[in-house]
Write a protein that holds these residues in place. Structure first.
Motif, short mmCIF file in Angstrom:
data_model
loop_
_atom_site.label_atom_id
_atom_site.label_comp_id
_atom_site.label_asym_id
_atom_site.label_seq_id
_atom_site.Cartn_x
_atom_site.Cartn_y
_atom_site.Cartn_z
N LEU A 233 11.32 17.69 -15.64
CA LEU A 233 11.17 18.79 -16.53
C LEU A 233 11.85 18.29 -17.57
CD1 LEU A 233 11.40 21.75 -16.28
CD2 LEU A 233 13.46 21.82 -14.82
N TRP B 271 7.90 6.46 -25.16
CA TRP B 271 7.62 5.50 -24.30
C TRP B 271 6.36 4.66 -25.02
CZ3 TRP B 271 10.28 5.06 -19.95
CH2 TRP B 271 11.28 6.21 -19.75
N GLY C 204 13.42 6.26 -9.32
CA GLY C 204 13.32 7.61 -8.67
C GLY C 204 14.34 8.20 -8.05
N LYS D 27 9.97 11.87 -2.45
CA LYS D 27 9.45 10.61 -3.19
C LYS D 27 9.17 8.98 -2.54
CE LYS D 27 9.82 11.72 -7.08
NZ LYS D 27 8.88 12.46 -8.45
N LEU E 66 15.76 1.12 -8.49
CA LEU E 66 16.36 1.90 -9.62
C LEU E 66 16.14 3.21 -9.01
CD1 LEU E 66 18.08 3.42 -11.46
CD2 LEU E 66 16.08 2.61 -13.23
N GLY E 67 17.62 4.12 -9.11
CA GLY E 67 17.23 5.66 -8.30
C GLY E 67 19.23 6.17 -7.90
N SER E 68 19.10 7.02 -7.25
CA SER E 68 20.18 8.23 -6.54
C SER E 68 19.72 8.92 -5.82
CB SER E 68 21.54 8.54 -8.05
OG SER E 68 20.43 8.46 -8.45
N GLU F 114 19.13 5.55 -18.02
CA GLU F 114 17.32 5.46 -18.75
C GLU F 114 16.86 4.10 -19.05
OE1 GLU F 114 16.00 8.47 -19.36
OE2 GLU F 114 14.75 7.97 -20.04
N SER G 49 15.75 2.13 -16.61
CA SER G 49 14.33 3.03 -16.43
C SER G 49 13.05 1.47 -17.89
CB SER G 49 14.08 3.85 -16.26
OG SER G 49 14.45 4.44 -18.05
N TYR H 38 9.80 -0.42 -16.60
CA TYR H 38 8.89 -0.40 -16.41
C TYR H 38 7.87 -1.49 -17.08
CZ TYR H 38 9.75 4.79 -15.37
OH TYR H 38 9.49 5.72 -14.70
N GLU I 167 4.07 15.68 -4.86
CA GLU I 167 4.15 14.82 -6.19
C GLU I 167 2.92 15.25 -7.37
OE1 GLU I 167 6.03 12.84 -8.67
OE2 GLU I 167 6.37 11.97 -7.86
N GLY J 82 4.60 13.55 -11.87
CA GLY J 82 4.50 12.51 -11.91
C GLY J 82 4.74 11.74 -13.44
N TYR K 62 4.29 6.33 -17.71
CA TYR K 62 4.67 5.11 -18.72
C TYR K 62 4.53 3.98 -18.01
CZ TYR K 62 8.12 9.84 -19.21
OH TYR K 62 8.60 10.97 -19.16
#
Ligand code: ADP
Length: 469
Positions: A19, A250, A295, A301, A326-328, A356, A359, A363, A376, A379, A384
């Motif tokens: 978002l 990006w 994510g 997810k 990577l995520g939480s 950030e 990430s 990528y 999803e 997405g 990316y």
């Protein structure tokens, strides 16, 4: 046109997920197309707030039920994001660091929306369209159309974009008095299954409704966390517009977070340089194909499947690949993924948290991006990944269906699987390893970097949709 976006997130001011990326980019491209786009956000106490200069543009006083409150609207003085950014402050509710997750989120976002409508009701002109995003801004179309206090806003067109229909902002009828006065017989427009459902109200009241991919729009008629019948009923005004990605933010050619910049002509050497850095930092073997996951750890997810997927891949396929996550989010998933490091020892690392910069590096440095999502809406990660030459391995759903073509199909480049199950994901990993060893792999990486998912065309589609355009 003058387009006012109202949202809970906007990158780089406040971002939790996609978002934020969309609301940070779409208005910029609308401006580039010659329109005036503005973004209105709650004034959270984020780093961006303290690092920029602001001017006060409005001070007002209104009420949520019996509670009267003062609010202040400030504007970033330089419009450096490419559009005018306004923040609404409400003392005691919005003056916090975090975006969501507080026990009084209902009060926080309801008061924010009331203050927004109160503010624009005092303008001496009417905007062309008020474009609200997700449930945190979804009461606005109802308030603008049916509140006796704001009758002169009745005919301002409103558009709702649904980035995620899982969350709907439900609140009990005991909070009905929070809303500015309206005719009691309109209450049905707020109601869905015995609660006030802000998202459902905006699906009914907004002039147009969009979701962030065409396939997700289709899916919502069958799976929408309880709103299926409403989507079926309102399908005439609903459409799907695929998100773009901000090709300035990006861009592997200029991305300052990367160890080495690259484009499609230097994809092999560029990605290797980034992979080396990443593998050095996380003590992974650079010679093995690297799978990453980035994510939020929530049911949609399917990150909960990853520990078993990793275990199975090592057991059944062998130590031929490495994983970096990577995520939480969900605490149980966090600790499961973190403790897996101690169990499998090599070829697997997890970074629990939001980062950030990392990430971007992932990528760029990865060979494959895993997205086993159960749901999803669009997405962004896979887009990316494509731009950074990383092959997406995705479940065939929503926006993933619209953006990834399996390499077994004509002009394909990624890997798709049907179900979010450990068996299917493991099989997809196996197919990815085959692709990695295939002579087509270098050409595929070069080709995916050139796929155009930039915002220009999506921004045009939104403009075409706005009622008075
Ligand atoms: P959603 O909005 O459902 O979270 P999207 O794919 O639309 O999913 O967008 C996710 C965005 O959030 C991407 O920009 C992704 O890189 C970013 N992201 C998610 N988790 C993290 C994290 N832990 N650290 C850094 N970026 C993250």
């Amino acid at each position: 046109m003058e387009i006012i976006h109202v949202s809970a997130e906007c990158y780089p001011v406040a971002k939790v997920g996609g978002l934020g990326d969309v609301v940070g980019a779409l208005p910029k491209y609308q401006q580039l197309l010659g329109h005036v786009a503005k973004v209105v956000l709650p004034m959270y106490r984020t780093a961006y707030l303290y690092a920029h200069d602001w001017e006060t543009v409005h001070k007002g006083r209104t009420h949520m039920g019996n509670w009267w409150f003062d609010y202040t609207v400030i504007k970033e003085t330089t419009s450096e994001l490419g559009f005018d950014l306004y923040l609404i402050d409400i003392y005691g509710l919005l003056d916090r660091e975090g975006v969501y997750g507080y026990s009084d989120d209902t009060e926080r976002f309801t008061a924010f929306q009331i203050a927004f409508v109160d503010w624009i009701s005092q303008w001496n002109h009417r905007p062309s369209v008020v474009h609200v995003h997700d449930h945190q801004a979804a009461l606005i179309p109802f308030i603008m159309q049916y509140s006796a206090d704001y009758g002169h806003l009745k005919n301002v067109p409103t558009v709702l974009t649904i980035h995620n229909a899982q969350y709907q902002g439900w609140m009990g009828w005991d909070k009905n008095h929070y809303l500015p006065r309206y005719d009691a017989w309109k209450a049905g427009l707020l109601e869905w299954k015995n609660t006030i459902n802000p998202l459902a109200s905006a699906i009914r009241c907004a002039w147009k409704v969009t979701t962030v991919s065409p396939s997700y729009m289709e899916e919502l008629r069958y799976a929408a966390n309880g709103l299926e019948a409403l989507f079926e009923y309102e399908k005439g005004k609903c459409s799907g517009i695929l998100n773009g990605i901000d090709a300035q933010v990006w861009n592997p050619e200029t991305d300052t977070y990367l160890a080495a910049n690259f484009d499609h002509t230097t994809v092999a050497s560029g990605k290797l340089a980034n992979k080396k850095e990443l593998c050095k930092r996380f003590r992974l073997d650079v010679a093995k194909p690297l799978f990453v996951f980035i994510g939020r750890f929530v049911g949609e997810k399917a990150a909960d499947l990853l520990p078993t997927v990793v275990g199975d891949a090592f057991h059944y396929i062998g130590r031929e690949m490495s994983f970096l996550i990577l995520g939480s989010g969900n605490r149980a998933v966090e600790s499961h993924l973190a403790s897996l490091e101690g169990i499998v020892q090599e070829d697997y690392r997890a970074y629990i948290g939001y980062n950030e910069q990392l990430s971007h590096q992932m990528y760029a440095g990865a060979d494959f991006l895993l997205m086993p999502s159960r749901v999803e809406p669009c997405g962004l990660n896979q887009m990316y990944a494509l731009r950074y030459g990383t092959v997406p391995v995705v479940r065939d759903t929503g926006g993933l269906h619209d953006t990834v073509v399996d390499y077994a199909d004509w002009q394909g480049f990624g890997i798709r699987f049907q179900d979010a199950t450990v068996g299917e994901i493991s099989h997809a990993i196996y197919r990815a390893l085959e692709l990695y060893g295939d002579e087509r792999f270098p050409a595929i990486r070069e080709r995916i970097m050139q796929i155009d998912h930039s915002w220009e065309s999506s921004a045009e589609q939104y403009l075409a949709l706005y009622p008075s355009h």
